[in-house]
Design a protein around this motif. Structure first.
Motif, mmCIF file in Angstrom:
data_model
loop_
_atom_site.group_PDB
_atom_site.id
_atom_site.type_symbol
_atom_site.label_atom_id
_atom_site.label_comp_id
_atom_site.label_asym_id
_atom_site.label_seq_id
_atom_site.Cartn_x
_atom_site.Cartn_y
_atom_site.Cartn_z
ATOM 1 N N THR A 107 98.923 -20.503 -23.166
ATOM 2 C CA THR A 107 98.130 -21.648 -22.733
ATOM 3 C C THR A 107 96.937 -21.131 -21.946
ATOM 4 N N PHE A 108 95.747 -21.569 -22.322
ATOM 5 C CA PHE A 108 94.536 -21.171 -21.624
ATOM 6 C C PHE A 108 94.170 -22.213 -20.562
ATOM 7 N N GLY A 109 93.206 -21.860 -19.736
ATOM 8 C CA GLY A 109 92.850 -22.704 -18.609
ATOM 9 C C GLY A 109 92.333 -24.072 -18.985
ATOM 10 N N ASP A 110 91.849 -24.231 -20.216
ATOM 11 C CA ASP A 110 91.367 -25.537 -20.659
ATOM 12 C C ASP A 110 92.476 -26.386 -21.271
ATOM 13 N N GLY A 111 93.705 -25.869 -21.249
ATOM 14 C CA GLY A 111 94.848 -26.598 -21.787
ATOM 15 C C GLY A 111 95.132 -26.305 -23.243
ATOM 16 N N SER A 112 94.261 -25.565 -23.918
ATOM 17 C CA SER A 112 94.500 -25.221 -25.322
ATOM 18 C C SER A 112 95.575 -24.148 -25.417
ATOM 19 N N SER A 114 88.256 -21.744 -21.028
ATOM 20 C CA SER A 114 88.625 -21.419 -22.413
ATOM 21 C C SER A 114 88.742 -19.917 -22.650
ATOM 22 N N ASN A 115 88.362 -19.110 -21.657
ATOM 23 C CA ASN A 115 88.446 -17.649 -21.766
ATOM 24 C C ASN A 115 89.449 -17.052 -20.784
ATOM 25 N N THR A 116 90.316 -17.888 -20.225
ATOM 26 C CA THR A 116 91.249 -17.412 -19.203
ATOM 27 C C THR A 116 92.668 -17.845 -19.522
ATOM 28 N N ILE A 117 93.565 -16.868 -19.648
ATOM 29 C CA ILE A 117 94.976 -17.161 -19.894
ATOM 30 C C ILE A 117 95.604 -17.748 -18.633
ATOM 31 N N MET A 118 96.357 -18.821 -18.813
ATOM 32 C CA MET A 118 97.037 -19.459 -17.685
ATOM 33 C C MET A 118 98.552 -19.242 -17.735
ATOM 34 N N VAL A 119 99.149 -19.476 -18.883
ATOM 35 C CA VAL A 119 100.603 -19.358 -19.062
ATOM 36 C C VAL A 119 100.869 -18.666 -20.387
ATOM 37 N N GLY A 120 101.930 -17.867 -20.446
ATOM 38 C CA GLY A 120 102.290 -17.196 -21.682
ATOM 39 C C GLY A 120 103.786 -17.109 -21.870
ATOM 40 N N GLU A 121 104.180 -16.670 -23.036
ATOM 41 C CA GLU A 121 105.603 -16.553 -23.358
ATOM 42 C C GLU A 121 106.211 -15.272 -22.789
ATOM 43 N N VAL A 122 107.463 -15.361 -22.407
ATOM 44 C CA VAL A 122 108.249 -14.207 -21.985
ATOM 45 C C VAL A 122 109.651 -14.331 -22.574
ATOM 46 N N LEU A 123 110.400 -13.227 -22.541
ATOM 47 C CA LEU A 123 111.777 -13.229 -23.033
ATOM 48 C C LEU A 123 112.715 -12.890 -21.880
ATOM 49 N N PRO A 124 113.500 -13.856 -21.393
ATOM 50 C CA PRO A 124 114.398 -13.597 -20.262
ATOM 51 C C PRO A 124 115.357 -12.443 -20.471
ATOM 52 N N ALA A 125 115.783 -12.218 -21.718
ATOM 53 C CA ALA A 125 116.731 -11.135 -21.976
ATOM 54 C C ALA A 125 116.122 -9.770 -21.714
ATOM 55 N N GLN A 126 114.795 -9.669 -21.723
ATOM 56 C CA GLN A 126 114.134 -8.382 -21.574
ATOM 57 C C GLN A 126 113.554 -8.160 -20.177
ATOM 58 N N ALA A 127 113.941 -8.983 -19.214
ATOM 59 C CA ALA A 127 113.497 -8.801 -17.832
ATOM 60 C C ALA A 127 114.669 -9.046 -16.893
ATOM 61 N N ALA A 128 114.824 -8.188 -15.907
ATOM 62 C CA ALA A 128 115.935 -8.335 -14.978
ATOM 63 C C ALA A 128 115.765 -9.556 -14.088
ATOM 64 N N ASP A 129 114.535 -9.982 -13.846
ATOM 65 C CA ASP A 129 114.273 -11.158 -13.011
ATOM 66 C C ASP A 129 113.511 -12.187 -13.819
ATOM 67 N N SER A 130 114.181 -13.226 -14.235
ATOM 68 C CA SER A 130 113.499 -14.319 -14.914
ATOM 69 C C SER A 130 114.132 -15.651 -14.528
ATOM 70 N N ASN A 131 114.522 -15.751 -13.268
ATOM 71 C CA ASN A 131 115.094 -16.976 -12.745
ATOM 72 C C ASN A 131 114.056 -18.099 -12.787
#
Length: 370
Positions: free
Chosen positions: A335-340, A261-278
């Motif tokens: 998304t945190f490690g506990d799925g929240s 519950s204290n560890t980030i697992m997945v987050g949002e990104v914006l493909p338009a603002q990164a040269a590599d987002s395949n």
């Protein structure tokens, strides 16, 4: 005989009142629409978190950030030692109700190579809507989850597009996603451009001033490697996903010592603002927490060159583009490690954000600090 009707002044007053009402109503409508989009984004991230936990239940560990071991050859070529460059997103497709797509792909071949099989190509040009945030509308007019593959605003790794087997020409599109895995507070920049970035502490290990928090740990993007294949930094993955395998090891539930519950697992990104987002390849599938949330990388070189390592930290070709960001006002979903799934504000203190990025850093985080 007298005729009843509106005077011109009365008509103008009515029109003015209607205009004011519309002006008052429009922000409320837009806010309601954004709330709905943000709720959908939250639901998407919950499904991604569930897929990752289902993968972990089946395999005893979370997927690697990418199937690429640089001790066996170049990260880009993907032709040595079984380096197919598949990202963690590709590996959890079966857990995202994408079994048919997954089964159509030959994972014995690099996913950024020329594809001869029509079925595999069709699969590689498919991205489920769950991987796309509805608030992101910057897809170059090609539809959600699709961007151009080349040029200063293109999104294909290393600037080389594979050949479309149906047309015989270089593919002009590339599949992308708004959700990336966290490599935590490993260096995103410092390992490659020492001392030139505004956030990560330097040198290595840094000499900290009184009360100064350390931002960034070896190695680069969560690996034991620096940019050169032959150079090891001695670093260890502090987050959940490294984009290279060598020296990393599997991330298990037991290894999340700080608590899921204290560890980030997945987050949002914006493909338009990164040269590599395949979507399919490892290089575009991770982000780091040493870069502030919603740091804007909206610039690109006008001549179309790809100056990786640039010190222009607002350039989409810089390493600062490997940060979490969204089109939601004020922050991004994680998304945190506990799925929240939680919304973190852009104003979160960087040491706190980095502490949430590490899974075994031993930091003590106050419940009211984010």
């Amino acid at each position: 005989m007298k005729h009843r009707g509106f005077t011109l002044i009365e008509l103008l007053v009515v029109i003015a009142i209607i205009a004011v009402l519309i002006a008052l109503l429009l922000p409320a409508v837009q806010s309601a629409r954004e709330a709905a989009r943000r709720a959908q984004c939250t639901n998407n991230l919950k499904q991604v978190g569930l897929a990752l936990h289902n993968y972990e239940s089946s395999n005893g560990a979370f997927p690697p950030g990418g199937v690429s071991d640089e001790s066996k050859g170049t990260n880009w070529g993907g032709s040595v030692g079984g380096n197919n460059l598949a990202s963690w997103r590709a590996l959890v497709i079966p857990q995202m109700e994408g079994g048919n797509v997954y089964n159509a792909i030959n994972f014995n071949l690099p996913l950024n190579a020329t594809v001869s099989a029509g079925g595999q190509w069709t699969a590689l040009m498919t991205v489920n809507a769950t991987w796309v945030c509805p608030s992101d509308d910057n897809f170059q007019g090609q539809g959600p989850g699709i961007r151009s593959s080349s040029g200063a605003w293109g999104n294909y790794p290393n600037g080389t597009s594979p050949i479309n087997p149906f047309t015989g020409a270089a593919e002009t599109r590339v599949m992308v996603s708004n959700y990336s895995g966290s490599f935590g507070d490993n260096y995103a920049i410092g390992a490659l451009s020492s001392g030139q970035n505004p956030w990560e502490t330097y040198p290595y290990p840094p000499t900290l001033g009184a009360g100064q928090a350390r931002i960034g740990f070896p190695g680069f993007w969560g690996t034991a490697w620096n940019d050169a294949v032959s150079t090891q930094s001695g670093g260890q993955l502090r987050g959940m996903f490294s984009y290279r395998i060598m020296g990393v090891g599997a991330v298990t539930i037991a290894s999340i010592i700080d608590g899921t519950s204290n560890t980030i697992m997945v987050g949002e990104v914006l493909p338009a603002q990164a040269a590599d987002s395949n979507f399919w390849n490892n290089n575009g599938a991770t982000f780091g927490t040493t870069i502030p949330i919603n740091w804007q990388t909206l610039r690109a070189p006008l001549d179309g060159t790809t100056p990786f390592g640039t010190t222009d930290w607002q350039n989409r070709f810089s390493y600062a583009s490997k940060g979490a960001k969204s089109r939601h006002p004020g922050g991004a979903n994680f998304t945190f490690g506990d799925g929240s799934v939680r919304f973190l504000k852009s104003s979160i203190a960087l040491p706190v954000y980095c502490a949430l990025g590490s899974r075994a850093g031993g930091e003590v985080i106050s419940s009211d600090s984010y």
